[in-house]
Design an enzyme around this catalytic site. Structure first.
Site, PDB file in Angstrom:
ATOM      1  N   ASP A   1       0.831  -1.208   0.000  1.00  0.00           N
ATOM      2  CA  ASP A   1       0.000   0.000   0.000  1.00  0.00           C
ATOM      3  C   ASP A   1       0.866   1.260   0.000  1.00  0.00           C
ATOM      4  O   ASP A   1       1.860   1.350   0.716  1.00  0.00           O
ATOM      5  CB  ASP A   1      -0.878  -0.011   1.261  1.00  0.00           C
ATOM      6  CG  ASP A   1      -1.920   1.088   1.233  1.00  0.00           C
ATOM      7  OD1 ASP A   1      -2.785   1.063   0.336  1.00  0.00           O
ATOM      8  OD2 ASP A   1      -1.867   1.994   2.103  1.00  0.00           O
TER       9      ASP A   1
ATOM     10  N   GLY B   1       1.639  -2.817   5.712  1.00  0.00           N
ATOM     11  CA  GLY B   1       2.627  -2.648   4.648  1.00  0.00           C
ATOM     12  C   GLY B   1       2.254  -3.364   3.376  1.00  0.00           C
ATOM     13  O   GLY B   1       2.964  -3.273   2.381  1.00  0.00           O
ATOM     14  N   GLU B   2       1.178  -4.127   3.399  1.00  0.00           N
ATOM     15  CA  GLU B   2       0.785  -4.863   2.197  1.00  0.00           C
ATOM     16  C   GLU B   2      -0.574  -4.348   1.685  1.00  0.00           C
ATOM     17  O   GLU B   2      -0.629  -3.313   1.046  1.00  0.00           O
ATOM     18  CB  GLU B   2       0.792  -6.377   2.489  1.00  0.00           C
ATOM     19  CG  GLU B   2       2.192  -6.829   2.917  1.00  0.00           C
ATOM     20  CD  GLU B   2       2.349  -8.339   3.112  1.00  0.00           C
ATOM     21  OE1 GLU B   2       1.562  -9.122   2.561  1.00  0.00           O
ATOM     22  OE2 GLU B   2       3.285  -8.726   3.844  1.00  0.00           O
ATOM     23  N   MET B   3      -1.673  -5.011   2.046  1.00  0.00           N
ATOM     24  CA  MET B   3      -2.957  -4.553   1.533  1.00  0.00           C
ATOM     25  C   MET B   3      -3.589  -3.491   2.439  1.00  0.00           C
ATOM     26  O   MET B   3      -4.519  -2.780   2.028  1.00  0.00           O
ATOM     27  CB  MET B   3      -3.879  -5.755   1.315  1.00  0.00           C
ATOM     28  CG  MET B   3      -3.324  -6.680   0.208  1.00  0.00           C
ATOM     29  SD  MET B   3      -4.040  -8.338   0.188  1.00  0.00           S
ATOM     30  CE  MET B   3      -5.486  -8.077  -0.823  1.00  0.00           C
TER      31      MET B   3
END
Lengths: 331, 331
Positions: free
Chosen positions: B82, B124-126
């Site tokens: 993200d 830190g991802e979705m």
């Protein structure tokens, strides 16, 4: 792709056979299956459409912003580009885009081939360059072979890349919408509310711009004809292409095909729902305030424009070779 | 999915029939077609796997970093999350991941179901949350109906979401690699160089960790057994899960299935090519410096582990409803 094209041809033939007496006097015409597709070129184009290595980061493909799982758009107000840059404009659907009189909201590309080269080299989108894209592709033996097979040339060039992508995009039409079934003579394809919605759509003047096979896409019009559009204008529209002040805030009329799937609406993606879009369009383009009931019926009609979505196997991309330049997402 | 599973079953049956006398004494065994797949659940899971609305931005899906067009990985050193955050670790392939003893490089998830919930809620991802993901899904009538049909419950919960994704992922096995054809008795499936490479792979000790159906994935091992690994260590490995200092820099041994497609290599994605990966592994894990010729033969063997890639129609996602919360990529 063979399967896809055959399926479409069959669907078209069946439809024509079943509904012998169609609505021939209507200002909207049924979507036709794609014709004269070069299947080899289109298969290659499909791979390229899904290949994020055409971007600097290796993360963004054509399909990122024209997602074929989601109506050929990204369903975001404005798109996300390299390094998460916010795009200036809403991503238009790639579905039925072969029917547009020109490409991009401001029509700055004459056709799909010209369009396809744009985002690859746009620093705010895929942020690559045509040279780097060609270096990447030429380093991959399976791509080399496929380009040679399709184009018969030893050397890869950007025209081949954009031709192949455009050929794939020509297959992305969506026949067999319920509205088309009705146009072709299937009387019970639409409900009474949907038919009333269509009548309102015609009589109120929407159809003046949204007509033809794509229900739009065939003219430029000013956004805010009767009343100024109160948007957050980052784009100036068609005047950026023509240089004429009169073309300021003129945009290509978007297709309403599959409009149920291509939210949010307008060039700035400011309208979240069809209800809102119909309300704003009525007021600023037609000087008409639709009642809630009228609006709902027009929306019901618009949802009958959702056609068969492109149906194909997810492409498998050839792997990079040892000497293929690697993406640089964080540089 | 029916088509996929049938195709796999047929492929398996053909292989077994054609090569009656197989290599039964080898430390690597052929990939088996998926068994006992709940097709309805897997079809739902496929949609979820491709749905970027499971992320805060509406831009990142499971398939973004485990791209099924590209060996189930993103082919980046570390992934993009993200707002273009740089991930701490290389995205492992989702192909054949059902065969892993645990999920993630450090094995912190026991199985695919537990894994599937991680990235959705990882900032830190979705960067979404399970609650927001459920709100989104529950607002979409077609998803509501499909969940109810598959799970028979009125209320959607995160267990259903992760179960469905895991069920789809169980289908992502890659049978029929040339090496498996050889294992099953097709003598001419491999070249002499590839066979020599396999012999080197076994005799040098690579097979000590890379064995079984997935050629890895079934143990944790220290990265830098003989010689310390000189990487840019952002992750500490298995010790983050066990709390034991002895597990520092221990990682799950990755599968070598489809390794030709899953570059770059290692938990930190530091090795760009198989040649480099084989060289480093030989030195730091086995204390062995392969000659250029030996290295090339091992690489040739590794490329025989590429199996049939999952083959299915690109899923079409149900559109958001008017009340579906919209993604917020730029907030």
């Amino acid at each position: 792709m063979k399967a896809l094209v055959s399926a479409m041809v069959v669907a078209g033939a069946t439809a024509a056979a079943s509904y012998a007496v169609g609505q021939t006097q209507e200002p909207i015409s049924p979507i036709q299956p794609p014709k004269q597709i070069n299947l080899g070129m289109s298969e290659l184009g499909k791979k390229l459409f899904f290949d994020p290595r055409l971007s600097k980061s290796g993360f963004i493909s054509c399909n990122s912003c024209h997602n074929l799982s989601m109506g050929g758009s990204d369903n975001l107000q404005t798109s996300i580009g390299d390094k998460w840059q916010q795009g200036p404009i809403n991503s238009p659907t790639v579905l039925n885009s072969s029917l547009n009189l020109a490409q991009f909201w401001d029509g700055r590309a004459a056709d799909l081939k010209e369009q396809a080269g744009g985002p690859i080299a746009n620093p705010g989108e895929m942020a690559f360059s045509h040279t780097l894209a060609l270096d990447m592709l030429a380093s991959i033996p399976a791509y080399q072979r496929e380009f040679k097979q399709v184009f018969g040339k030893d050397k890869l060039d950007i025209d081949q890349v954009t031709l192949a992508i455009a050929e794939f995009e020509k297959t992305l039409v969506t026949p067999n919408a319920r509205f088309d079934q009705w146009l072709l003579g299937k009387q019970d394809a639409l409900t009474q509310d949907e038919l009333t919605g269509y009548k309102l759509f015609k009589e109120s003047g929407c159809v003046g711009c949204h007509n033809g096979e794509a229900v739009g896409g065939n003219s430029f019009q000013k956004m805010g004809l009767v009343e100024p559009y109160k948007g957050n204008e980052k784009a100036e529209g068609r005047s950026a292409v023509t240089g004429k002040d009169a073309d300021r805030f003129n945009y290509k009329v978007p297709t309403l095909r599959n409009v149920e799937l291509t939210y949010p609406y307008f060039h700035d993606g400011a309208a979240n729902t069809l209800t809102e879009a119909v309300d704003v369009m009525g007021r600023i383009q037609l000087g008409k305030k639709f009642t809630q009931a009228e609006n709902a019926k027009i929306v019901a009609f618009l949802k009958t424009l959702t056609g068969d979505q492109p149906s194909f196997q997810l492409p498998i991309l050839p792997p990079s070779a040892d000497n293929t330049p690697r993406p640089t997402p964080f540089k």
